[in-house]
Scaffold this active site. Structure first.
Site, short mmCIF file in Angstrom:
data_model
loop_
_atom_site.label_atom_id
_atom_site.label_comp_id
_atom_site.label_asym_id
_atom_site.label_seq_id
_atom_site.Cartn_x
_atom_site.Cartn_y
_atom_site.Cartn_z
N VAL A 280 1.20 -1.20 -0.18
CA VAL A 280 -0.09 0.40 -0.05
C VAL A 280 1.27 1.18 -0.07
O VAL A 280 1.98 1.45 1.11
CB VAL A 280 -1.00 0.41 1.07
N HIS A 564 9.84 -4.75 20.15
CA HIS A 564 8.76 -4.46 20.64
C HIS A 564 8.19 -2.60 20.61
O HIS A 564 8.06 -2.39 21.47
CB HIS A 564 8.35 -4.70 22.05
N HIS A 607 6.01 -8.79 26.03
CA HIS A 607 5.46 -9.03 24.73
C HIS A 607 4.58 -8.25 24.18
O HIS A 607 3.30 -8.65 25.53
CB HIS A 607 6.37 -10.37 24.49
C1 LIG Z 1 11.95 -10.99 15.15
C2 LIG Z 1 10.21 -10.70 16.75
C3 LIG Z 1 10.47 -11.15 17.54
C4 LIG Z 1 9.47 -10.68 18.19
N1 LIG Z 1 9.11 -11.68 19.61
C5 LIG Z 1 7.97 -11.54 20.26
C6 LIG Z 1 7.87 -12.84 21.02
O1 LIG Z 1 8.40 -13.89 21.33
N2 LIG Z 1 6.78 -12.55 21.84
C7 LIG Z 1 5.74 -11.48 21.62
O2 LIG Z 1 5.00 -11.32 22.15
N3 LIG Z 1 6.16 -10.48 20.63
C8 LIG Z 1 7.56 -10.45 20.00
N4 LIG Z 1 7.61 -9.79 19.25
C9 LIG Z 1 6.36 -8.94 17.95
C10 LIG Z 1 5.66 -8.94 17.51
O3 LIG Z 1 5.64 -9.82 17.09
C11 LIG Z 1 4.96 -8.08 17.21
O4 LIG Z 1 4.86 -6.89 18.54
C12 LIG Z 1 3.46 -7.82 16.47
O5 LIG Z 1 3.04 -9.00 15.79
C13 LIG Z 1 2.78 -6.88 16.30
O6 LIG Z 1 1.88 -6.95 15.21
P1 LIG Z 1 1.18 -5.58 14.14
O7 LIG Z 1 -0.05 -6.19 14.03
O8 LIG Z 1 0.82 -4.93 14.88
O9 LIG Z 1 2.16 -5.95 13.53
P2 LIG Z 1 2.42 -7.18 12.23
O10 LIG Z 1 2.92 -8.11 12.74
O11 LIG Z 1 4.33 -6.55 11.63
O12 LIG Z 1 1.84 -7.26 10.53
C14 LIG Z 1 2.14 -5.61 10.11
C15 LIG Z 1 1.76 -6.20 8.74
O13 LIG Z 1 1.69 -5.00 7.90
C16 LIG Z 1 2.51 -5.36 6.90
N5 LIG Z 1 2.16 -3.54 6.03
C17 LIG Z 1 3.61 -3.13 6.64
N6 LIG Z 1 2.86 -2.13 6.00
C18 LIG Z 1 2.91 -2.02 4.81
C19 LIG Z 1 2.05 -1.61 3.67
N7 LIG Z 1 2.09 -0.41 2.64
N8 LIG Z 1 1.84 -1.58 2.89
C20 LIG Z 1 0.70 -3.33 2.73
N9 LIG Z 1 1.37 -4.14 4.07
C21 LIG Z 1 2.01 -3.75 5.26
C22 LIG Z 1 3.67 -5.84 6.95
O14 LIG Z 1 4.02 -6.84 5.77
C23 LIG Z 1 3.15 -6.72 8.34
O15 LIG Z 1 2.10 -7.75 7.50
C24 LIG Z 1 8.68 -9.72 18.45
C25 LIG Z 1 8.74 -9.74 17.03
C26 LIG Z 1 9.68 -9.57 15.90
C27 LIG Z 1 10.39 -8.56 14.73
#
Ligand SMILES: Cc1cc2nc3c(=O)[nH]c(=O)nc-3n(C[C@H](O)[C@H](O)[C@H](O)COP(=O)(O)OP(=O)(O)OC[C@H]3O[C@@H](n4cnc5c(N)ncnc54)[C@H](O)[C@@H]3O)c2cc1C
Ligand SMILES: *[C@@H]1O[C@H](CO)[C@@H](O)[C@H](O)[C@H]1NC(C)=O
Ligand SMILES: *[C@@H]1O[C@H](CO)[C@@H](O)[C@H](O)[C@H]1NC(C)=O
Ligand SMILES: *[C@@H]1O[C@H](CO)[C@@H](O)[C@H](O)[C@H]1NC(C)=O
Ligand SMILES: *[C@@H]1O[C@H](CO)[C@@H](O)[C@H](O)[C@H]1NC(C)=O
Ligand SMILES: *[C@@H]1O[C@H](CO)[C@@H](O)[C@H](O)[C@H]1NC(C)=O
Ligand SMILES: *[C@@H]1O[C@H](CO)[C@@H](O)[C@H](O)[C@H]1NC(C)=O
Ligand SMILES: *[C@@H]1O[C@H](CO)[C@@H](O)[C@H](O)[C@H]1NC(C)=O
Ligand SMILES: *[C@@H]1O[C@H](CO)[C@@H](O)[C@H](O)[C@H]1NC(C)=O
Ligand SMILES: *[C@@H]1O[C@H](CO)[C@@H](O)[C@H](O)[C@H]1NC(C)=O
Ligand SMILES: *[C@@H]1O[C@H](CO)[C@@H](O)[C@H](O)[C@H]1NC(C)=O
Ligand SMILES: *[C@@H]1O[C@H](CO)[C@@H](O)[C@H](O)[C@H]1NC(C)=O
Ligand SMILES: CC(=O)N[C@H]1CO[C@H](CO)[C@@H](O)[C@@H]1O
Length: 697
Positions: A280, A564, A607
């Site tokens: 997007v 995080h 987390h």
């Molecule tokens: C390496 C790592 C280890 C972690 N370990 C843990 C753990 O052990 N336990 C825990 O609770 N949390 C953990 N976390 C944190 C947790 O995964 C995140 O806080 C959580 O996934 C956030 O959810 P979200 O929906 O906000 O973002 P996300 O799950 O990151 O999803 C965002 C999505 O939007 C998409 N996106 C972004 N911009 C665009 C765009 N312009 N157009 C289309 N799509 C787009 C991305 O590709 C992605 O798929 C970890 C994170 C990472 C990266």
């Protein structure tokens, strides 16, 4: 660039999931592709930006109303090519997805508080988002810090939805708890209260099928350094030492994440489309309605890395779920954000909103390491014995953790530290930006953090143990409520360019103080019985680092993200630089919401998966209520609960009739991935693994 994070382990191994050969592998893909499409309609009621953790919750829930059409646009690929690595929990350590296209692999700007180094920021870029590539720890924020969020909202309409009671219910709605086996519970010293967990939700929260004596020694060592054991951290008292649940499906030891929970088990729904490889670029607004709040009428995206731009029309709302980096970036490229940022980037200001991207908070961490002569998960894996083909062993992920409060950390010194932090409030707030609303927001967050959170039982640092390396054991420490806040911005008008990430790590003097005292506890813990009997010698940082100055220098050179980041589209009043109101609506826009980890105004001492599942569930409930309001009987509560419950495919008969495969009849009745019967499959692959040196999440 910081390279210390990686070490390359020249391991080549084959992993065979112990499962009979599926008779038809293509059946599996077919079944999983039902709502994943390659062509979309011209318009949808709801267009969800990002198919990550929150995005797939929203897509699954909003499409339960068959009278709404729903589209999810995900920038990354469907991830099928990597599905076995995603599914295998221990591969988060041994076959990390970091070096693949499933990771955005952002870098921060050079960090002044970190000896000017740039730091890597992995984020998931595939269906499931970061929940597909993360470390699977599944724990909760505490009642005190969630209620502090609600208090910060004052009497805003909808503030009630963000109380502990509301968010707790929403988090539980997303979960199905699986108790440990008796053996594992005993060896790992696990206690739990099932009533503090959900029992019918799509995401499994359970325990690995394999453990180590080390895990069982954790709580006793904690008590020996004065940190209490927690018996029910999931019910709101989130402090103390315990063995955390992980997002693992115990029926086959696979990762449970937003794709496996909220997308794969769905029946075909004619009102729900998920499009991958759709980055997007902008939200497009109806320019003839500038008088009031701007209406989004389309979303622009690129299927090919920016060469082509396509649009899809929006009938009702755009919901941003791009995560803490992605959601503010889309707003900024759309011309919604602080004027200084947009002007400098050459983006026309469509709606000035000073707070977008500000108030960014992240957990910063470091680890102490000891050599050991005991078997660790890492040494068993490296030895390439029978364990490496045992799915129970391959479900072992680290999970012993502790959240340590300020008086446990500072004792009588806590009051002085609090006073000095309060004295720095005004001078420090000035560095938060030039906009007075953003500065007021910083003060509000800071004030809540010091007065409500720091002074409470809530943990200021998290401690964790890791044994996924060959011959070494880690104890890590991460600050949970940093006073240093940063910003997501852009420096280009090309939406394909990465945003600028500046977390401002360790710029506030209290943060290095808190992290230093925390890492000292990590060292003491490794020296405390019974854990000390597992440790041969401290190898990092070792005896050269012991004075406060030595710790500080070391931390500024080695600390790294705990992954995080939060709060870059903070829910706060507009006059405090808020981005969304308590109904998740972006200020100044009539029909754009944000619902992901970017929304809570303060970091949590946890987390972020569980809270983010809760936010996305809550968002889905309130959006569905808003559009179905006239159809909800006002008086009878008993007969209306189905709108708020995980609703079954039976709720959606229209979608079901489009089903052509027999698989649809086996679809879930509760949205959990327990419902779809898919043949397990066998896979064999060779590994040349890059192991993350300190990847203990
Ligand atoms: C390496 C790592 C280890 C972690 N370990 C843990 C753990 O052990 N336990 C825990 O609770 N949390 C953990 N976390 C944190 C947790 O995964 C995140 O806080 C959580 O996934 C956030 O959810 P979200 O929906 O906000 O973002 P996300 O799950 O990151 O999803 C965002 C999505 O939007 C998409 N996106 C972004 N911009 C665009 C765009 N312009 N157009 C289309 N799509 C787009 C991305 O590709 C992605 O798929 C970890 C994170 C990472 C990266
Ligand atoms: C991040 O930094 C690494 C190492 O310097 C570099 O290889 C990579 O290209 C950078 N990524 C981005 C998106 O700038
Ligand atoms: C691990 O063991 C398997 C057989 O079980 C073998 O095929 C493979 O080559 C071994 N890998 C290494 C790195 O020794
Ligand atoms: C849409 O469907 C939901 C349940 O699926 C129902 O409660 C609601 O009344 C419907 N709304 C309209 C406007 O038809
Ligand atoms: C900062 O980093 C440089 C390069 O890695 C290193 O040589 C130097 O010692 C570090 N400075 C401090 C104060 O740690
Ligand atoms: C744009 O706004 C005008 C005036 O408010 C309105 O009449 C029109 O229907 C809107 N168009 C769309 C596509 O929302
Ligand atoms: C804009 O939306 C807000 C809610 O987000 C609402 O309170 C306000 O009245 C709206 N303004 C106009 C002019 O419609
Ligand atoms: C694991 O550690 C042992 C002991 O140090 C060493 O002999 C072995 O080579 C290591 N294995 C790998 C794969 O690095
Ligand atoms: C700061 O927090 C305290 C305690 O929570 C509260 O009483 C006070 O109103 C807050 N002040 C500001 C300026 O937010
Ligand atoms: C921290 O926890 C201890 C129990 O270990 C408790 O006595 C103390 O009051 C807590 N500190 C704060 C500030 O609540
Ligand atoms: C609520 O549902 C119950 C059981 O399904 C039914 O007996 C009752 O009449 C319903 N009440 C209303 C107000 O619809
Ligand atoms: C794991 O089991 C669940 C049923 O609980 C099933 O839906 C899922 O497809 C299985 N995953 C794999 C990779 O076999
Ligand atoms: C799910 C939930 O808690 N919804 C509540 C959101 O807030 C409004 C009013 O503030 C309540 O009516 C909802 O019940």
């Amino acid at each position: 660039m910081r390279h210390l994070l990686y070490t390359t382990l020249a391991v080549a191994a084959s992993v065979v999931l112990a499962a009979p050969l599926a008779d038809d592998v293509s059946d599996f893909n077919l079944l999983h592709a039902r709502n994943i499409v390659t062509e979309i309609q011209d318009s949808y009621d709801f267009v969800i930006v990002g198919g990550g953790l929150a995005g797939l919750v929203l897509g699954g829930r909003l499409s339960e109303d068959s009278n709404h059409t729903v589209l999810v646009l995900e920038a990354g690929s469907n991830g099928d090519e990597y599905r076995d690595r995603i599914n295998t929990p221990a591969d988060a350590y041994y076959e990390s997805l970091w070096p693949t296209p499933l990771n955005w692999a952002f870098n921060t700007t050079a960090q002044a508080g970190m000896n000017n180094s740039q730091m890597t920021w992995p984020r998931g870029k595939t269906l499931g988002g970061s929940s597909a590539i993360n470390g699977m720890y599944m724990n909760r924020p505490g009642e005190i810090e969630v209620n502090a969020w609600q208090v910060m909202l004052g009497d805003m309409d909808g503030a009630d939805n963000w109380s502990w009671d509301s968010l707790f219910a929403a988090m539980k709605k997303s979960e199905t708890f699986g108790p440990p086996t008796q053996e594992i519970a005993q060896e790992a010293g696990i206690t739990y209260d099932a009533s503090s967990h959900g029992s019918h939700g799509p995401i499994h929260m359970s325990y690995p099928g394999y453990t180590f004596p080390l895990v069982g020694q954790w709580s006793e060592a904690m008590e020996n350094v004065g940190i209490p054991v927690s018996h029910d951290t999931y019910g709101g008292e989130s402090w103390g030492a315990y063995v955390s649940t992980s997002a693992i499906n115990p029926t086959n030891w696979t990762r449970s994440y937003s794709r496996s929970g909220y997308l794969d088990p769905l029946p075909p729904r004619s009102n729900y489309d998920v499009l991958t490889d759709a980055h997007v670029t902008r939200i497009l607004f109806n320019s003839s309605s500038k008088a009031g709040n701007l209406s989004a009428n389309a979303v622009e995206y690129s299927p090919d890395g920016g060469a082509t731009k396509l649009t899809v029309n929006v009938n009702k709302e755009v919901i941003l779920a791009g995560g803490t980096v992605g959601s503010p970036a889309v707003l900024l490229y759309s011309g919604v954000g602080p004027k200084d940022v947009l002007d400098a980037a050459g983006v026309d200001v469509v709606s000035e909103l000073p707070g977008v991207g500000h108030h960014l908070q992240d957990h910063l961490s470091a680890t102490v390491q000891w050599s050991t002569d005991q078997s660790t998960a890492g040494s068993l894996y490296a030895a390439n014995g029978s364990e490496t083909t045992d799915s129970a062993f391959l479900s072992y992920v680290n999970s012993a953790t502790a959240y340590v409060n300020a008086s446990n950390m500072f004792g009588a010194g806590m009051a002085d530290l609090k006073t000095s932090i309060l004295q720095q409030l005004d001078s420090f707030a000035a560095s938060a930006g030039t906009d007075e609303t953003v500065v007021a927001g910083y003060k509000a967050i800071y004030n809540t953090t010091i007065n409500t959170i720091f002074s409470s039982h809530i943990g200021q640092v998290e401690l964790l143990i890791g044994n996924n390396l060959n011959g070494t054991i880690n104890i890590g420490c991460a600050i949970q409520h940093p006073f240093s806040h940063g910003q997501i911005s852009i420096n280009s008008s090309n939406p394909m360019d990465y945003p600028v990430i500046n977390p401002n790590y360790l710029t506030h003097p209290a943060d290095i103080h808190i992290l230093r005292e925390g890492i000292k506890i990590a060292r003491r813990l490794g020296e405390a019985e019974p854990l000390s009997s597992s440790m041969t010698k401290e190898v990092w940082p070792g005896s050269d680092v012991s004075s406060d100055d030595e710790w500080d220098d070391w931390l500024r050179n080695v600390a790294f993200t705990e992954y995080h980041p939060s709060s870059s589209c903070a829910m706060m009043p507009l006059k405090q630089g808020g981005v969304v109101d308590a109904n998740l609506r972006v200020y100044g826009l009539a029909n754009v919401r944000v619902a992901d980890a970017s929304v809570p105004p303060t970091a949590f001492s946890a987390h972020l998966m569980s809270s983010t599942y809760g936010i996305a569930e809550q968002a889905s409930t309130l959006i569905r209520k808003y559009y179905n309001i006239d159809s909800i009987p006002k008086k009878s509560h008993h007969n209306t609960t189905s709108t708020a419950k995980p609703s079954s495919s039976a709720n959606n008969p229209a979608a079901m009739t489009t089903s052509t495969s027999s698989a649809a009849s086996a679809s879930s009745t509760n949205g959990s991935d327990g419902g779809v019967s898919i043949q397990p499959w066998t896979l064999i692959f060779a590994i040349a693994a890059t192991v993350l040196f300190e990847f203990w999440l």
